[in-house]
Structures are given as C-alpha cells and as structure tokens.
Design a protein around this motif. Structure first.
Motif, mmCIF file in Angstrom:
data_model
loop_
_atom_site.group_PDB
_atom_site.id
_atom_site.type_symbol
_atom_site.label_atom_id
_atom_site.label_comp_id
_atom_site.label_asym_id
_atom_site.label_seq_id
_atom_site.Cartn_x
_atom_site.Cartn_y
_atom_site.Cartn_z
ATOM 1 N N ALA A 228 0.792 -1.234 0.000
ATOM 2 C CA ALA A 228 0.000 0.000 0.000
ATOM 3 C C ALA A 228 0.827 1.288 0.000
ATOM 4 C CB ALA A 228 -0.975 -0.009 1.179
ATOM 5 N N PRO A 229 1.904 1.394 0.792
ATOM 6 C CA PRO A 229 2.641 2.666 0.822
ATOM 7 C C PRO A 229 3.414 2.975 -0.461
ATOM 8 C CG PRO A 229 3.069 1.353 2.808
ATOM 9 C CD PRO A 229 2.404 0.453 1.823
ATOM 10 N N TYR A 230 3.526 2.019 -1.368
ATOM 11 C CA TYR A 230 4.394 2.193 -2.531
ATOM 12 C C TYR A 230 3.671 2.696 -3.774
ATOM 13 C CZ TYR A 230 7.859 -0.202 0.317
ATOM 14 O OH TYR A 230 8.733 -0.541 1.318
ATOM 15 N N TYR A 231 2.356 2.934 -3.657
ATOM 16 C CA TYR A 231 1.618 3.503 -4.796
ATOM 17 C C TYR A 231 0.345 4.132 -4.257
ATOM 18 C CZ TYR A 231 -2.060 -0.079 -4.958
ATOM 19 O OH TYR A 231 -3.148 -0.875 -4.669
ATOM 20 N N LEU A 276 -6.123 -3.964 -9.914
ATOM 21 C CA LEU A 276 -5.398 -5.091 -9.346
ATOM 22 C C LEU A 276 -3.916 -4.746 -9.345
ATOM 23 C CD1 LEU A 276 -7.132 -8.088 -11.190
ATOM 24 C CD2 LEU A 276 -7.813 -6.979 -9.048
ATOM 25 N N VAL A 277 -3.207 -5.247 -8.345
ATOM 26 C CA VAL A 277 -1.788 -4.936 -8.223
ATOM 27 C C VAL A 277 -0.993 -6.211 -7.937
ATOM 28 C CG1 VAL A 277 -2.193 -2.590 -7.399
ATOM 29 C CG2 VAL A 277 -1.983 -4.459 -5.741
ATOM 30 N N GLY A 278 0.285 -6.133 -8.183
ATOM 31 C CA GLY A 278 1.192 -7.220 -7.842
ATOM 32 C C GLY A 278 2.573 -6.674 -7.584
ATOM 33 N N GLU A 279 3.368 -7.425 -6.844
ATOM 34 C CA GLU A 279 4.733 -6.992 -6.538
ATOM 35 C C GLU A 279 5.696 -8.175 -6.610
ATOM 36 O OE1 GLU A 279 5.466 -8.533 -3.672
ATOM 37 O OE2 GLU A 279 3.878 -8.240 -2.209
ATOM 38 N N PRO A 280 5.786 -8.833 -7.782
ATOM 39 C CA PRO A 280 6.744 -9.936 -7.915
ATOM 40 C C PRO A 280 8.180 -9.437 -7.827
ATOM 41 C CG PRO A 280 5.904 -9.311 -10.059
ATOM 42 C CD PRO A 280 5.105 -8.531 -9.055
ATOM 43 N N ARG A 281 9.075 -10.331 -7.520
ATOM 44 C CA ARG A 281 10.480 -9.949 -7.518
ATOM 45 C C ARG A 281 10.880 -9.435 -8.894
ATOM 46 N NH1 ARG A 281 14.360 -14.170 -4.358
ATOM 47 N NH2 ARG A 281 15.515 -13.851 -6.306
ATOM 48 N N ALA A 282 11.678 -8.405 -8.912
ATOM 49 C CA ALA A 282 12.058 -7.770 -10.169
ATOM 50 C C ALA A 282 12.848 -8.698 -11.071
ATOM 51 C CB ALA A 282 12.851 -6.503 -9.889
ATOM 52 N N PHE A 303 10.778 -1.042 -7.384
ATOM 53 C CA PHE A 303 10.980 -0.364 -6.102
ATOM 54 C C PHE A 303 11.570 -1.367 -5.118
ATOM 55 C CE2 PHE A 303 6.847 -2.302 -5.945
ATOM 56 C CZ PHE A 303 6.665 -2.719 -4.638
ATOM 57 N N ASP A 304 12.010 -0.850 -3.974
ATOM 58 C CA ASP A 304 12.683 -1.685 -2.987
ATOM 59 C C ASP A 304 11.812 -1.920 -1.765
ATOM 60 O OD1 ASP A 304 15.222 -2.154 -4.252
ATOM 61 O OD2 ASP A 304 15.695 -0.037 -3.902
ATOM 62 N N PHE A 305 11.419 -3.176 -1.575
ATOM 63 C CA PHE A 305 10.909 -3.624 -0.292
ATOM 64 C C PHE A 305 12.108 -3.837 0.638
ATOM 65 C CE2 PHE A 305 6.746 -5.592 -1.960
ATOM 66 C CZ PHE A 305 5.971 -4.652 -1.296
ATOM 67 N N HIS A 307 12.897 -6.533 1.941
ATOM 68 C CA HIS A 307 13.420 -7.883 1.731
ATOM 69 C C HIS A 307 13.694 -8.219 0.260
ATOM 70 C CE1 HIS A 307 9.171 -8.169 0.882
ATOM 71 N NE2 HIS A 307 9.320 -9.373 0.374
ATOM 72 N N LYS A 308 13.322 -7.316 -0.664
ATOM 73 C CA LYS A 308 13.544 -7.661 -2.072
ATOM 74 C C LYS A 308 13.396 -6.432 -2.961
ATOM 75 C CE LYS A 308 8.739 -8.818 -3.334
ATOM 76 N NZ LYS A 308 7.820 -9.847 -3.856
ATOM 77 N N ARG A 309 13.979 -6.516 -4.140
ATOM 78 C CA ARG A 309 13.723 -5.566 -5.203
ATOM 79 C C ARG A 309 12.479 -6.060 -5.944
ATOM 80 N NH1 ARG A 309 14.697 -0.316 -6.820
ATOM 81 N NH2 ARG A 309 14.725 -0.151 -9.100
ATOM 82 N N ALA A 310 11.446 -5.240 -6.038
ATOM 83 C CA ALA A 310 10.161 -5.674 -6.573
ATOM 84 C C ALA A 310 9.775 -4.874 -7.802
ATOM 85 C CB ALA A 310 9.068 -5.537 -5.516
ATOM 86 N N ALA A 311 8.903 -5.467 -8.592
ATOM 87 C CA ALA A 311 8.285 -4.780 -9.732
ATOM 88 C C ALA A 311 6.819 -4.525 -9.389
ATOM 89 C CB ALA A 311 8.390 -5.634 -10.985
ATOM 90 N N LEU A 312 6.376 -3.290 -9.564
ATOM 91 C CA LEU A 312 4.968 -2.979 -9.374
ATOM 92 C C LEU A 312 4.241 -3.209 -10.696
ATOM 93 C CD1 LEU A 312 2.628 -1.758 -7.657
ATOM 94 C CD2 LEU A 312 3.250 0.468 -8.634
ATOM 95 N N VAL A 313 3.253 -4.110 -10.687
ATOM 96 C CA VAL A 313 2.430 -4.371 -11.864
ATOM 97 C C VAL A 313 0.983 -4.086 -11.500
ATOM 98 C CG1 VAL A 313 3.999 -6.060 -12.898
ATOM 99 C CG2 VAL A 313 2.265 -6.839 -11.286
ATOM 100 N N THR A 314 0.228 -3.535 -12.433
ATOM 101 C CA THR A 314 -1.158 -3.172 -12.165
ATOM 102 C C THR A 314 -2.052 -3.575 -13.327
ATOM 103 O OG1 THR A 314 -1.056 -0.949 -13.134
ATOM 104 C CG2 THR A 314 -0.383 -1.165 -10.827
ATOM 105 N N CYS A 315 -3.339 -3.660 -13.030
ATOM 106 C CA CYS A 315 -4.352 -3.961 -14.052
ATOM 107 C C CYS A 315 -5.587 -3.121 -13.779
ATOM 108 C CB CYS A 315 -4.696 -5.452 -14.026
ATOM 109 S SG CYS A 315 -5.981 -5.937 -15.206
#
Length: 327
Positions: A228-231, A276-282, A303-305, A307-315
């Motif tokens: 939630a805080p990342y978008y 819809l959103v997702g945050e898979p590992r980059a 963006f950086d969680f 614990h991981k570098r993530a990709a923000l994906v949306t629909c």
C-alpha cells in the motif's frame, strides 16, 4: 475455433459441442447451435467485423441456456466485441458487449461477496483504516471453461487438512522456494496456512485444471498489505501472490488462462475493485514475461521492499474487460 478456420470450412461442414454436450455445426451459412433438444439457432460472423449476430426468437432470447453460447462465441473468437441478438424476423432484440458480459457473475462466480458486502470502515492492529472485508467462503468460488485448452479452470478455498501435503511439496520445490523462501516441513506449512486463513485481508485459493490442483493463489486486499505505501492505493484494490506447483501446467498457454481467471475472479468478487496490483520480484523474468501486456496488466516501476527488489504491476478494470479475448 478461430476465424481462419471459419474461412477454411466454407466448402465443408465442421461439428463440435459445448462442454454440456449441446452441438454446433459450421457450414457456408455460419453456425447452427443447439439451444435445447431439436431447437437450433444461427450465429453469423464476418471475419472482417468485430461483431456477431445471433438469430433467435424473442422467447428463446430469454433462455438461460443462451448464456453459455455467448461465452463460447466470445471465448473462441477473440476479435468479437459485440453480439447482436436478432429476431427471426430480422429485428434487433438486444446487443451484448463482451466487456459487459464478462462482468456478470452468474456463469462463473461462486463466492459470497460480489460487491454486496456493506461498506463499514474499521481499523486493524497495525492502525490501518480499511473497509470491513467479507469472510471468505469455503469450497469452490469460481469455475470457467477455457476453449483453447478444452479444460475447466476452477478456484477453491485451500483446505488446511486435505491440501497440506500437496502444499508442502510445492513449497519445497526449488523453483518455488527461490521466490517464496518458505521451504520447510509440514509443521511449518501448517502454521503458514493457518496464519493466512486467520488473516482477514488474505484469501488462500487452490487452482485446478479439470479438478487437478496445479497452483496456489494468495489473494489479498492491497490497502492492508505491505504494498500500500508504494503507490496510490485505493480501498478496494486487490492483488495475488502465486505459485504453480504442478509442472505439467507450466508454459504460456496455461499461464494466460490462469492469469486471466484469477484476475477475473478478483474483479467479480467485488464490483468496487477498480485496480489489481502485484509486486513480484524484479528478477522473476518468467512471471513478468507473462504479466506485461496480458489482459490489461502492465509493469509500472521497480521499487525496494525491505526484503527484495520488486516490480509494481497493475491492471485496470476497464482495460481488463475490454481486452479479454481468445485464450
């Protein structure tokens, strides 16, 4: 069935059937489709157009048995955006947009929400104010036939007892453990499952092809989640963590079906969900390859969680239903 096959069959006759056994025949005049017993109607479609015509009597147009045929028309001809219902006398009775048709719940949705749960704001233990969520139901919540695979895809609530052994084996597969980092024995997985079930913002689902379990989807409400805080998160945004455990169902043609299905379920489960959103590992290249550009999904940023570098994906909801096509 695709449009090329329609052209190639003009000099001959091709036959087939819906999953419920009702028959269709294709000849130079178009399709003859069985509504019930000896009652058939016509479906006509020019391959240069984005609409089809269903020729049927006014009384038959109200038949619930017609809905499965509309799903077949849209599901096997990806370019068709509109179906016109035409009376036997040539008068237009109705027209049905594909984007509207797939937002109906009666054919696929088996859940208990559908946007009917009242809006009441509450605050969780972390101090996040969010809408009160409906408690997920047990058992099957979604089922849809994918014509390109000639298989049903269903979603059901994870059973903490009967699914434990299978779930444990999936979590300990190398390619799954690489991204989930939750490998361990049955005791650890039992606690993992119980934690998910007891968390009101999560919904654990087992996905099946023709009732054979192949994947785990952890559907969540984004407002109460770490993303939630990342978008610019909205109250009914939703996402899903996912893993395919049954290697038989790896590959693009299966991925397109299950990605479409779980997205479809999340939108049907609450009509107030617009994104819809997702945050898979980059670095999860295979998953991002399936996601980007699939039925309205797109990669927005990295963006950086902690614990991981993530990709923000949306629909986007409108883009999803507009782009639903032949799979």
């Amino acid at each position: 069935m695709n449009n090329a096959e329609i052209v190639s069959e003009k000099q001959g006759i091709k036959k087939g059937a819906l999953p419920d056994g009702r028959l269709w025949t294709l000849d130079s005049e178009g399709y003859q489709c069985q509504l019930e017993l000896d009652n058939f109607f016509k479906v006509r479609h020019r391959i240069t157009s984005d609409f089809a015509q269903v020729h049927i009597s006014s009384h038959e147009a109200e038949s619930t048995g017609l809905n499965n045929w509309l799903d077949w028309v849209f599901g096997t001809h990806g370019d068709i955006k509109l179906v016109e219902i035409i009376s036997l006398g040539g008068k237009k009775i109705n027209e049905i947009l594909k984007s509207d048709f797939y937002q109906r719940k009666d054919l696929w949705y088996r859940g208990n929400n559908g946007g009917n749960f009242p809006l009441r704001w509450v605050e969780n233990e972390q101090g996040v104010k969010h809408p009160l969520r409906a408690k997920p139901v047990e058992g099957e919540v979604y089922r849809r036939h994918f014509y390109s695979l000639e298989m049903d895809l269903s979603l059901r609530h994870l059973d903490p007892d009967s699914d434990l052994e299978l779930f444990t084996s999936w979590m300990n597969m190398g390619r799954v453990a690489k991204f989930w980092e939750e490998e361990g024995g049955m005791d650890k997985q039992r606690k993992f499952i119980q934690d998910v079930i007891q968390d009101p913002h999560k919904y654990p689902l087992i996905a099946c092809f023709d009732d054979v379990p192949f994947a785990y989807f952890e559907v969540y409400w984004a407002l109460e989640d770490r993303i939630a805080p990342y978008y610019n998160c909205q109250p009914f945004d939703r996402g899903a963590h996912m893993l395919v455990g049954n290697s038989r169902f790896l590959g693009r043609r299966y991925a397109q079906a299950w990605f479409n299905a779980v997205s479809h379920f999340m939108f049907l489960d609450d009509c107030r969900t617009q994104t819809l959103v997702g945050e898979p590992r980059a670095d999860n290249g295979p998953l991002l390859k399936y996601i980007d550009g699939t039925f309205g999904w797109k990669k927005i940023k990295e963006f950086d969680f902690p614990h991981k570098r993530a990709a923000l994906v949306t629909c986007d909801r409108d883009e999803f239903f507009e782009s639903m096509g032949e799979i």
